[in-house]
Design an enzyme around this catalytic site. Structure first.
Site, PDB file in Angstrom:
ATOM      1  N   CYS A 116       2.103  56.469  49.814  1.00 45.74           N
ATOM      2  CA  CYS A 116       3.214  57.429  49.920  1.00 45.74           C
ATOM      3  C   CYS A 116       4.106  57.476  48.682  1.00 45.74           C
ATOM      4  CB  CYS A 116       4.063  57.101  51.138  1.00 45.74           C
ATOM      5  SG  CYS A 116       3.067  57.049  52.610  1.00 45.74           S
ATOM      6  N   HIS A 263       9.952  61.627  50.876  1.00 47.25           N
ATOM      7  CA  HIS A 263       8.552  61.656  51.306  1.00 47.25           C
ATOM      8  C   HIS A 263       8.533  62.004  52.787  1.00 47.25           C
ATOM      9  CE1 HIS A 263       4.689  60.472  52.699  1.00 47.25           C
ATOM     10  NE2 HIS A 263       5.146  59.394  53.303  1.00 47.25           N
ATOM     11  N   ASN A 293       2.263  64.262  57.676  1.00 44.64           N
ATOM     12  CA  ASN A 293       2.460  63.365  56.531  1.00 44.64           C
ATOM     13  C   ASN A 293       1.237  63.479  55.618  1.00 44.64           C
ATOM     14  OD1 ASN A 293       2.468  61.098  54.843  1.00 44.64           O
ATOM     15  ND2 ASN A 293       3.388  59.754  56.374  1.00 44.64           N
TER      16      ASN A 293
HETATM   17  N1  ACO Z   1       0.917  60.605  72.118  1.00 42.90           N
HETATM   18  C1  ACO Z   1       1.445  60.157  73.270  1.00 42.90           C
HETATM   19  N2  ACO Z   1       1.842  58.878  73.430  1.00 42.90           N
HETATM   20  C2  ACO Z   1       1.721  58.046  72.367  1.00 42.90           C
HETATM   21  C3  ACO Z   1       1.182  58.473  71.143  1.00 42.90           C
HETATM   22  C4  ACO Z   1       0.773  59.805  71.044  1.00 42.90           C
HETATM   23  N3  ACO Z   1       0.254  60.324  69.905  1.00 42.90           N
HETATM   24  N4  ACO Z   1       1.186  57.424  70.291  1.00 42.90           N
HETATM   25  C5  ACO Z   1       1.705  56.367  70.957  1.00 42.90           C
HETATM   26  N5  ACO Z   1       2.027  56.750  72.220  1.00 42.90           N
HETATM   27  C6  ACO Z   1       2.614  55.961  73.282  1.00 42.90           C
HETATM   28  C7  ACO Z   1       2.429  54.487  73.083  1.00 42.90           C
HETATM   29  O1  ACO Z   1       1.171  54.093  73.581  1.00 42.90           O
HETATM   30  C8  ACO Z   1       3.573  53.909  73.892  1.00 42.90           C
HETATM   31  O2  ACO Z   1       3.208  53.911  75.260  1.00 42.90           O
HETATM   32  P1  ACO Z   1       3.684  52.725  76.226  1.00 42.90           P
HETATM   33  O3  ACO Z   1       5.178  52.789  76.205  1.00 42.90           O
HETATM   34  O4  ACO Z   1       3.067  53.107  77.516  1.00 42.90           O
HETATM   35  O5  ACO Z   1       3.140  51.480  75.609  1.00 42.90           O
HETATM   36  C9  ACO Z   1       4.673  54.943  73.730  1.00 42.90           C
HETATM   37  O6  ACO Z   1       4.035  56.153  73.273  1.00 42.90           O
HETATM   38  C10 ACO Z   1       5.743  54.551  72.724  1.00 42.90           C
HETATM   39  O7  ACO Z   1       5.091  54.030  71.578  1.00 42.90           O
HETATM   40  P2  ACO Z   1       5.903  53.484  70.347  1.00 42.90           P
HETATM   41  O8  ACO Z   1       4.951  52.993  69.331  1.00 42.90           O
HETATM   42  O9  ACO Z   1       6.974  52.584  70.825  1.00 42.90           O
HETATM   43  O10 ACO Z   1       6.580  54.826  69.862  1.00 42.90           O
HETATM   44  P3  ACO Z   1       7.612  55.028  68.729  1.00 42.90           P
HETATM   45  O11 ACO Z   1       8.811  55.684  69.261  1.00 42.90           O
HETATM   46  O12 ACO Z   1       7.801  53.787  67.913  1.00 42.90           O
HETATM   47  O13 ACO Z   1       6.886  56.100  67.819  1.00 42.90           O
HETATM   48  C11 ACO Z   1       5.698  56.276  65.763  1.00 42.90           C
HETATM   49  C12 ACO Z   1       5.659  55.802  67.205  1.00 42.90           C
HETATM   50  C13 ACO Z   1       5.906  57.800  65.740  1.00 42.90           C
HETATM   51  C14 ACO Z   1       4.362  55.968  65.093  1.00 42.90           C
HETATM   52  C15 ACO Z   1       6.874  55.594  65.064  1.00 42.90           C
HETATM   53  O14 ACO Z   1       6.832  54.219  65.249  1.00 42.90           O
HETATM   54  C16 ACO Z   1       6.913  55.891  63.619  1.00 42.90           C
HETATM   55  O15 ACO Z   1       7.121  57.021  63.216  1.00 42.90           O
HETATM   56  N6  ACO Z   1       6.768  54.855  62.758  1.00 42.90           N
HETATM   57  C17 ACO Z   1       6.745  55.060  61.355  1.00 42.90           C
HETATM   58  C18 ACO Z   1       5.378  55.439  61.026  1.00 42.90           C
HETATM   59  C19 ACO Z   1       5.313  56.222  59.811  1.00 42.90           C
HETATM   60  O16 ACO Z   1       6.198  56.996  59.493  1.00 42.90           O
HETATM   61  N7  ACO Z   1       4.242  56.001  59.119  1.00 42.90           N
HETATM   62  C20 ACO Z   1       4.013  56.624  57.937  1.00 42.90           C
HETATM   63  C21 ACO Z   1       5.020  56.159  56.929  1.00 42.90           C
HETATM   64  S1  ACO Z   1       4.333  55.324  55.725  1.00 42.90           S
HETATM   65  C22 ACO Z   1       3.252  56.361  55.105  1.00 42.90           C
HETATM   66  O17 ACO Z   1       3.554  57.567  54.987  1.00 42.90           O
HETATM   67  C23 ACO Z   1       1.927  55.852  54.746  1.00 42.90           C
END
Ligand code: ACO
Length: 336
Positions: A116, A263, A293
């Site tokens: 990124c 980003h 992204n």
């Molecule tokens: N659809 C539906 N449900 C989902 C999905 C999906 N696509 N993905 C996960 N869930 C579920 C999980 O299984 C979990 O279920 P549970 O509560 O029954 O266990 C629930 O949703 C909540 O999951 P969390 O991981 O706690 O969700 P969170 O609010 O943390 O969001 C996310 C997840 C969007 C990935 C978040 O953590 C995030 O944005 N992190 C940063 C990731 C990022 O930006 N990465 C890229 C940056 S670095 C780069 O660009 C390389």
């Protein structure tokens, strides 16, 4: 000693593949919902390649547009860099493939593997080359094909819904007025977090580099692994830190900024960062809603769209900032 000078972005370009994949289409592949994806990430749709297209193919039209806008011929380039985490092939570099597609040869071409923050790592390198007199015109392109590297089933949904394909490019050249152009760049890395966001296979540690066991079953090691919450937590700390670093290095404050282009990792991350900096919404550019992204491509795509929308104009003070796998993070302050 030659006179001090800056470098400047002379032209920008971007390209995304035609195929639009909506959240509704994702729900047909995996157990997810439009509501979940929008709420957690802000993403509404992304673009995926159709077939047999590599990042160097996406980078070509972006680079051609950037060269046209800069008024620079490909043959005049002194250096070509391409940042990607999804290279066309293992080797040679995607930069070399792009050079071939541009129909030029002789000048150095190299890939930057910085996920990124790749675009800002290239920007800093191009800036250093130009300031030192080692290059006059430099092409930097960020390009990714994520769609072929995602587990598009329910097992991979947390990662799969986030990423999209695309490319963005910039041509840099010398700027004699040291109050304009790239004012500063700041690059950082903390390799101890490598496992928090990674793709493990193929790898040169094992023989052969890919085995059927590595690929079989749910959770194949071919797919990206991400500790989402961990990445999120670090991102919302590092973004403001590196933005403040850029401002302080130039004797500027948040109030001086005309536009922040972060980003495009996740809309919630951008919103939290803006809120923490007390930057009003109109001073932050986001387009993750339409592209997802796109990693190394996200900043140049956003910068080009911001310019086309008239939000980056001559005299604008623009901060570019990134955070991603490694972890690595970076910023650049630019007076347009
Ligand atoms: N659809 C539906 N449900 C989902 C999905 C999906 N696509 N993905 C996960 N869930 C579920 C999980 O299984 C979990 O279920 P549970 O509560 O029954 O266990 C629930 O949703 C909540 O999951 P969390 O991981 O706690 O969700 P969170 O609010 O943390 O969001 C996310 C997840 C969007 C990935 C978040 O953590 C995030 O944005 N992190 C940063 C990731 C990022 O930006 N990465 C890229 C940056 S670095 C780069 O660009 C390389």
């Amino acid at each position: 000693m030659s006179e001090a000078m800056n470098s400047r972005i002379l032209g920008l370009g971007h390209y995304v593949p035609e195929r639009v994949v909506t959240n509704a289409e994702m729900t047909r592949l995996m157990d997810t919902s439009d509501e979940w994806i929008r709420q957690r990430t802000g993403i509404e749709e992304r673009h995926f390649i159709s077939a047999d297209t590599g990042p160097s193919d996406l980078a070509l039209p972006a680079a051609e547009d950037a060269l046209r806008a800069a008024g620079v011929k490909a043959s005049e380039l002194d250096l070509i860099m391409l940042a990607t985490l999804s290279p066309d092939i293992d080797f040679p570099s995607s930069a070399a493939l792009l050079q071939r597609r541009l129909g030029v040869s002789g000048m150095p071409a190299m890939d930057v593997r910085n996920q990124c923050s790749g675009f800002l790592y290239m920007l800093a390198t191009a800036d250093a080359f130009i300031r030192s007199g080692g290059a006059r015109y430099v092409l930097i392109a960020g390009a990714e094909v994520h769609s072929t590297g995602l587990d598009l089933t329910t097992v991979g949904r947390e990662v799969a819904v986030i990423f999209g394909d695309g490319a963005g490019a910039a041509v840099l050249g010398p700027e004699p007025d040291t109050r304009r152009g790239i004012l500063s760049t700041h690059l950082h890395s903390e390799g101890k977090y490598a496992e928090k966001l990674m793709v493990e296979v193929p790898n040169s540690r094992s023989r052969p580099r890919v085995t059927p066991e590595m690929l079989s079953g749910p959770g194949s090691r071919l797919w990206p692994r991400m500790e989402g919450r961990y990445v999120f937590k670090h991102a919302v700390t590092r973004f403001p830190e590196v933005i403040h670093e850029a401002l302080a290095a130039n004797g500027c404050t948040v109030g001086d900024l005309d536009l922040l282009i972060p980003h495009q990792a996740n809309l919630r991350i951008s919103q939290l960062v803006a809120m923490g900096l007390e930057l009003p919404e109109e001073k932050v550019f986001n387009n993750i809603q339409r592209y997802g992204n796109t990693t190394a491509a996200s900043i140049p795509i956003a910068l080009h769209e911001a310019q086309l929308a008239g939000r980056v104009r001559p005299g604008s003070l623009v901060c570019l900032a990134a955070f991603g796998a490694g972890f690595t993070w970076a910023s650049a302050l630019v007076r347009w």
